[in-house]
Write a protein that holds these residues in place. Structure first.
Motif, mmCIF file in Angstrom:
data_model
loop_
_atom_site.group_PDB
_atom_site.id
_atom_site.type_symbol
_atom_site.label_atom_id
_atom_site.label_comp_id
_atom_site.label_asym_id
_atom_site.label_seq_id
_atom_site.Cartn_x
_atom_site.Cartn_y
_atom_site.Cartn_z
ATOM 1 N N VAL A 128 0.844 -1.195 0.000
ATOM 2 C CA VAL A 128 0.000 0.000 0.000
ATOM 3 C C VAL A 128 0.879 1.244 0.000
ATOM 4 O O VAL A 128 0.655 2.195 -0.770
ATOM 5 N N TYR A 145 -9.225 2.500 -3.086
ATOM 6 C CA TYR A 145 -9.534 1.164 -2.582
ATOM 7 C C TYR A 145 -11.033 1.082 -2.295
ATOM 8 O O TYR A 145 -11.592 1.968 -1.642
ATOM 9 N N VAL A 161 -11.251 -6.694 -1.814
ATOM 10 C CA VAL A 161 -10.945 -5.272 -1.976
ATOM 11 C C VAL A 161 -10.423 -5.041 -3.382
ATOM 12 O O VAL A 161 -9.612 -5.818 -3.898
ATOM 13 N N ALA A 163 -8.393 -2.416 -5.851
ATOM 14 C CA ALA A 163 -7.482 -1.276 -5.922
ATOM 15 C C ALA A 163 -7.511 -0.736 -7.337
ATOM 16 O O ALA A 163 -7.479 -1.501 -8.298
ATOM 17 N N GLU A 171 -8.097 -6.973 -7.880
ATOM 18 C CA GLU A 171 -8.906 -7.398 -6.743
ATOM 19 C C GLU A 171 -8.209 -8.526 -6.000
ATOM 20 O O GLU A 171 -7.509 -9.344 -6.601
ATOM 21 N N ARG A 181 -6.503 -5.550 1.163
ATOM 22 C CA ARG A 181 -6.014 -4.316 0.544
ATOM 23 C C ARG A 181 -4.537 -4.425 0.202
ATOM 24 O O ARG A 181 -4.091 -3.957 -0.852
ATOM 25 N N ALA A 185 -3.060 -4.168 -3.553
ATOM 26 C CA ALA A 185 -2.001 -3.196 -3.833
ATOM 27 C C ALA A 185 -0.761 -3.884 -4.394
ATOM 28 O O ALA A 185 -0.109 -3.355 -5.305
#
Length: 336
Positions: A128, A145, A161, A163, A171, A181, A185
């Motif tokens: 991230v 996000y 999640v 991105a 995803e 997440r 990322a």
């Protein structure tokens, strides 16, 4: 679920043995230290690195369980050689953290043919943060996000999640939103680096993580507010003097001058000079309340919105006109 250290300990106890752990090195600056642990059991030895001794020991135990499984020992799931990790990925699970790098080495001793060695590594750097720094440095659109999936029973939730950077999306699904997440990322970051390798050749991941850490610390320091400490030495008789006791005399005088100027909004101007905040709210039954974060905290109420404001003004006028007792007079009155 039992930790790798617990599972390995229970396995070894059944064999009347215990695993041998040792912290063999510590490197890096104090705020970003890396610890290396060694684990030896049943003729095998593995080493692992992490940002804390606890994580390094757990990672060494996970690698040892995989090594024992490769030798034919019965290792409980999910720590076997071909088991999936608790977060749904293959191999040992590693907790994701900002600016953290984890490396592990596994070597065989004794019974392994030819004494060959194999390397196992797990990444725990914050993708991230890396994706954010990559976008900032090369002027990419901001990362977005979005939680697009939430399935499973309460004790085994799975979050998906998405991105997005511009028109490119990825995803990922995991048992926590944070892990999902991070995975999303990572996928997007890896795609950008692979396809923009020629343009991003000067992007250094370690430096980017350091910058991200410094920015996070700056935001943390900026968001910190000085906490007002109660005056434990204040007596009940001097409670009404608490306001002038904690505010400089020139601010008190300037605040009273604002009251004399009139023109409306005297209360707001006075509080602005004093450096105090005010909150207005309405309770059930139509009671209007004005709260001032002074020391001590103040609250005024009335059935009309103007009543608590007028009461606050009267209190401030009287309180700021008071003179706090000097230390000499306080001492003499206490002695008397």
């Amino acid at each position: 679920m039992k930790t790798a250290v617990t599972v390995l300990q229970e396995m070894m106890v059944k064999m009347s043995q215990i695993p041998d752990y040792e912290c063999i090195s510590q490197s890096g600056p104090e705020h970003q230290a890396m610890f290396e642990y060694r684990c030896a059991a049943l003729g095998a030895m593995v080493t692992a690195q992490a940002r804390s001794k606890k994580e390094a020991k757990q990672e060494a135990a996970r690698l040892m369980l995989r090594a024992l499984a490769a030798r034919g020992h019965l290792v409980p799931a999910p720590y076997g050689l071909h088991d999936r990790a608790p977060d749904g990925t293959g191999g040992p699970a590693v907790e994701a953290g900002a600016g953290v790098g984890v490396g592990a080495r596994q070597t065989g001793q004794g019974g392994e043919a030819g004494g060959s060695s194999s390397s196992v590594s797990g990444g725990s750097r914050s993708y991230v943060a890396l994706l954010q720094e990559l976008g900032t440095e090369y002027r990419l659109p901001g990362v977005e996000y979005t939680l697009v999936g939430d399935t499973g029973p309460p004790h085994l939730r799975h979050f998906t999640v998405q991105a997005r950077v511009g028109h490119r999306t990825s995803e990922a699904t995991a048992t926590t939103k944070k892990a999902a997440r991070q995975k999303a990322a990572e996928q997007l970051y890896t795609y950008l680096r692979e396809n923009l390798a020629r343009l991003t050749a000067d992007f250094v991941e370690e430096e980017a993580l350091v910058r991200a850490h410094e920015k996070a610390m700056e935001r943390y320091l900026e968001s910190r507010e000085e906490t007002r400490r109660p005056d434990l030495g204040q007596t009940i008789a001097d409670y009404h003097l608490g306001l002038v006791t904690h505010i400089e005399a020139d601010k008190c005088s300037e605040s009273l001058r604002q009251l004399e100027l009139g023109g409306g909004e005297e209360l707001e101007r006075m509080l602005r000079v004093l450096g105090l905040n005010m909150q207005e709210s309405v309770l059930s039954g139509g009671v209007h309340v004005v709260r001032i974060d002074a020391q001590p905290p103040l609250a005024f109420a009335g059935n009309d919105p103007e009543l608590p404001r007028a009461a606050a003004l009267r209190y401030l006028r009287r309180a700021l006109a008071q003179k706090p007792p000097s230390s000499a007079s306080t001492t003499s009155s206490t002695t008397g």
